[in-house]
Design a protein around this motif. Structure first.
Motif, short mmCIF file in Angstrom:
data_model
loop_
_atom_site.label_atom_id
_atom_site.label_comp_id
_atom_site.label_asym_id
_atom_site.label_seq_id
_atom_site.Cartn_x
_atom_site.Cartn_y
_atom_site.Cartn_z
N THR A 186 19.58 -39.63 -5.15
CA THR A 186 19.59 -40.74 -4.20
C THR A 186 18.82 -40.35 -2.95
O THR A 186 18.69 -39.18 -2.62
CB THR A 186 21.03 -41.13 -3.83
N VAL A 187 18.32 -41.35 -2.25
CA VAL A 187 17.53 -41.17 -1.04
C VAL A 187 18.43 -41.47 0.16
O VAL A 187 19.28 -42.35 0.09
CB VAL A 187 16.34 -42.15 -1.05
N THR A 188 18.25 -40.74 1.24
CA THR A 188 19.01 -41.01 2.45
C THR A 188 18.29 -42.04 3.30
O THR A 188 17.13 -41.85 3.67
CB THR A 188 19.22 -39.70 3.27
N ALA A 189 18.97 -43.14 3.56
CA ALA A 189 18.43 -44.20 4.41
C ALA A 189 18.97 -44.03 5.83
O ALA A 189 20.13 -43.65 6.00
CB ALA A 189 18.81 -45.57 3.86
N THR A 190 18.13 -44.31 6.82
CA THR A 190 18.54 -44.23 8.22
C THR A 190 18.02 -45.45 8.96
O THR A 190 17.19 -46.20 8.43
CB THR A 190 17.95 -42.96 8.89
N ASP A 191 18.49 -45.63 10.19
CA ASP A 191 17.96 -46.71 11.02
C ASP A 191 16.44 -46.57 11.15
O ASP A 191 15.73 -47.57 11.20
CB ASP A 191 18.59 -46.68 12.42
N GLN A 192 15.96 -45.32 11.20
CA GLN A 192 14.53 -45.07 11.42
C GLN A 192 13.66 -45.36 10.21
O GLN A 192 12.56 -45.88 10.34
CB GLN A 192 14.32 -43.61 11.86
N ASN A 193 14.13 -45.03 9.00
CA ASN A 193 13.26 -45.19 7.82
C ASN A 193 13.57 -46.43 6.99
O ASN A 193 12.91 -46.68 5.98
CB ASN A 193 13.33 -43.93 6.93
N PHE A 194 14.53 -47.23 7.41
CA PHE A 194 15.01 -48.33 6.58
C PHE A 194 13.92 -49.34 6.23
O PHE A 194 13.75 -49.71 5.08
CB PHE A 194 16.20 -49.04 7.25
N GLY A 195 13.17 -49.79 7.22
CA GLY A 195 12.12 -50.79 6.98
C GLY A 195 11.09 -50.32 5.98
O GLY A 195 10.69 -51.05 5.07
N THR A 196 10.66 -49.08 6.10
CA THR A 196 9.68 -48.51 5.18
C THR A 196 10.28 -48.38 3.79
O THR A 196 9.64 -48.71 2.79
CB THR A 196 9.23 -47.12 5.68
N LEU A 197 11.53 -47.94 3.73
CA LEU A 197 12.21 -47.70 2.45
C LEU A 197 12.33 -48.98 1.62
O LEU A 197 11.99 -48.99 0.44
CB LEU A 197 13.61 -47.13 2.72
N ILE A 198 12.76 -50.08 2.23
CA ILE A 198 12.99 -51.30 1.45
C ILE A 198 11.71 -52.07 1.15
O ILE A 198 11.73 -53.01 0.36
CB ILE A 198 14.02 -52.23 2.11
N ASN A 199 10.61 -51.69 1.75
CA ASN A 199 9.34 -52.38 1.51
C ASN A 199 8.44 -51.64 0.53
O ASN A 199 7.24 -51.88 0.50
CB ASN A 199 8.62 -52.62 2.84
N GLY A 200 9.02 -50.77 -0.28
CA GLY A 200 8.24 -50.04 -1.28
C GLY A 200 7.90 -50.93 -2.47
O GLY A 200 8.22 -52.11 -2.50
N ASP A 201 7.29 -50.33 -3.48
CA ASP A 201 6.86 -51.10 -4.65
C ASP A 201 7.95 -51.25 -5.71
O ASP A 201 7.76 -51.94 -6.70
CB ASP A 201 5.60 -50.48 -5.26
#
Length: 105
Positions: A3-18
């Motif tokens: 699993t990947v760790t999601a944070t306030d900082q990386n959330f937008g980038t994480l959910i906008n992947g392919d």
């Protein structure tokens, strides 16, 4: 894949992947969240390359948890193309989780 760790900082980038992203909103003190962890780890391994499974600690990342109105944990939200498309609340066995996500798996 773990699993990947999601944070306030990386959330937008994480959910906008392919790939679709299943985000588990959890906390260390939450018993059902701890029960859900191995289920999500198994799902992550089984769906490698098709689905990203991420975990967001609500205590450490209150901005993102608040933005999605997380009131109960564990809450899992499935994102596709950056948008929430499905929300699941509470512990569930892997078979139920897989059947609820069948349309994206």
């Amino acid at each position: 894949m773990a699993t990947v760790t999601a944070t306030d900082q990386n959330f937008g980038t994480l959910i906008n992947g392919d790939k679709p992203v299943l985000v588990d909103f959890w906390a260390a003190w939450c018993g059902p969240c701890r029960m859900m962890a191995p289920v999500l780890e198994d799902l992550s391994n089984d769906t490698e390359g098709k689905l990203v499974v991420a975990k967001l600690n609500v205590d450490e990342n209150p901005r993102t948890a608040g933005a999605f109105g997380i009131m109960s944990i564990p809450t899992m939200i499935l994102f596709q193309n950056g948008r929430p498309v499905k929300q699941l609340v509470g512990y569930m066995p892997k078979s139920e989780l897989v059947s609820r996500l069948a349309d994206v798996l």
